[in-house]
Design a protein around this motif. Structure first.
Motif, short mmCIF file in Angstrom:
data_model
loop_
_atom_site.label_atom_id
_atom_site.label_comp_id
_atom_site.label_asym_id
_atom_site.label_seq_id
_atom_site.Cartn_x
_atom_site.Cartn_y
_atom_site.Cartn_z
N UNK A 277 0.83 -1.20 0.00
CA UNK A 277 0.00 0.00 0.00
C UNK A 277 0.87 1.26 0.00
N UNK A 278 0.43 2.25 -0.76
CA UNK A 278 0.99 3.59 -0.66
C UNK A 278 0.40 4.23 0.59
N UNK A 279 1.25 4.63 1.53
CA UNK A 279 0.76 5.15 2.81
C UNK A 279 -0.08 6.41 2.64
N UNK A 280 0.10 7.13 1.53
CA UNK A 280 -0.66 8.37 1.31
C UNK A 280 -1.98 8.11 0.61
N UNK A 281 -2.12 6.92 -0.02
CA UNK A 281 -3.33 6.62 -0.78
C UNK A 281 -3.82 5.20 -0.50
N UNK A 282 -3.72 4.78 0.75
CA UNK A 282 -4.05 3.40 1.10
C UNK A 282 -5.51 3.06 0.82
N UNK A 283 -6.38 4.09 0.89
CA UNK A 283 -7.81 3.82 0.71
C UNK A 283 -8.12 3.38 -0.72
N UNK A 284 -7.19 3.55 -1.64
CA UNK A 284 -7.39 3.09 -3.02
C UNK A 284 -7.07 1.61 -3.19
N UNK A 285 -6.63 0.98 -2.10
CA UNK A 285 -6.31 -0.44 -2.18
C UNK A 285 -4.84 -0.67 -2.50
#
Length: 332
Positions: A186-194
């Motif tokens: 996961x990208x820590x800045x965009x984790x909500x994108x999966x």
């Protein structure tokens, strides 16, 4: 003697090699625990914190090999522990079975600075984001929660299908969640994108225990409940090597750790032994028995140092024995 040995080790400029690793001996041991050490964490300032089944949290000065403080958590128990950015504060999980909150504790005055409520079952994995106020926790309630140390409420929630193991990379830009035979990145800045990548782990579908990155971020390791220790390329996801040890008991965690240069992996086991392998050659370099009761033992490399600690029913600091090394044997 042990403190001097640790200081001498620091002064000597020495590359970690098979020969140096084979020379490792106990420089100091602390045998005053009344239970198994369940968790350890090093801070870059040469401090170590431990959590034990005897419900104690202990802070050590590694350089001088002394215990600085012991704090008892009788009400909540203690399972996992790790340093916050400041070595005077730790975050820890409880082990009482009725309160799964995480706690931010000041070691200076034994005061709780914050409670982090959100999990509904035992927390089995905990990782702090380097250089930032964030951390991530994984629980048997099949959730991974993302936190900001400055606020009590979770900042994010990810649902998983199994026991999760979690870890930030050394830059804090990426975190990994391992469960069910896969590692999700996961990208820590965009984790909500999966997850931006999903890596299979050689068909090993048993429960994950720990996942960790090497210091340079190029490698990952994953341990599973059947005693497998996998090393992967963290960019391609390919499994570089797999090592096998005796599995730990169901209530313990199979711990493993990269050396600071990422060239070696040291692992615990369920038979009281510690093993070390060369990542480059895949060969076993070190096998030492650490626990006379043949119960699980957990190793952890100290950051930027030729030293690792082992925790079982006692705490040991392992350092090179210079007398065993030809190029250093004459040193005083």
């Amino acid at each position: 003697m042990p403190g001097g040995a640790l200081e001498r080790e620091e002064r000597v400029s020495m590359e970690l090699t098979d020969e140096v690793l084979k020379s490792m001996e106990v420089g100091m041991a602390f045998r005053d625990y009344n239970g198994r050490i369940s968790s350890m964490d090093f801070h870059r300032t040469n401090h170590l914190v431990t959590a034990s089944d005897d419900e104690s949290i202990r802070l050590y000065d590694v350089q001088n090999a002394v215990c600085l403080k012991t704090i008892n958590s009788k009400k909540y128990g203690v399972d996992l522990v790790c340093f916050a950015d400041n070595p005077a504060t730790v975050i820890y999980s409880s082990k009482n079975g009725w309160d799964e909150s995480l706690r931010l504790l000041s070691l200076n005055d034994n005061k709780y600075l914050r409670y982090f409520k959100g999990h509904h079952d035992r927390v089995v994995s905990l990782s702090l984001c380097p250089h930032r106020e964030y951390f991530v926790s994984g629980s048997l309630d099949r959730t991974v929660l993302l936190w900001d140390q400055r606020t009590e409420k979770a900042q994010g929630l990810l649902r998983v299908q199994g026991r999760p193991a979690v870890s930030y990379d050394d830059q804090g830009m990426v975190f990994a969640i391992a469960f069910g035979g896969y590692i999700r990145m996961f990208d820590a800045r965009k984790y909500e994108k999966g997850p931006f990548d999903i890596f299979p782990v050689g068909g090993d579908n048993l429960e994950a225990n720990v996942v960790k990155f090497s210091n340079d971020g190029r490698l990952m390791l994953l341990t599973t409940t059947d005693g497998h220790v996998h090393v992967l390329d963290s960019f391609r996801g390919t499994v570089i090597s797999t090592y096998n040890v005796k599995p730990v008991s169901s209530d313990a965690t199979l711990e493993a750790s990269f050396s600071p240069d990422g060239m070696y992996v040291v692992s615990g086991s369920g038979d009281g032994s510690v093993y070390a392998w060369s990542v480059r050659s895949g060969k076993l370099v070190l096998a030492i028995s650490c626990d006379v009761h043949r119960s699980s033992v957990s190793p952890l490399w100290a950051p930027g140092s030729l030293m690792f600690a082992t925790g079982s029913s006692e705490l040991s600091f392992w350092i090179p024995d210079l007398s065993k090394l030809g190029s250093f044997a004459g040193m005083k």
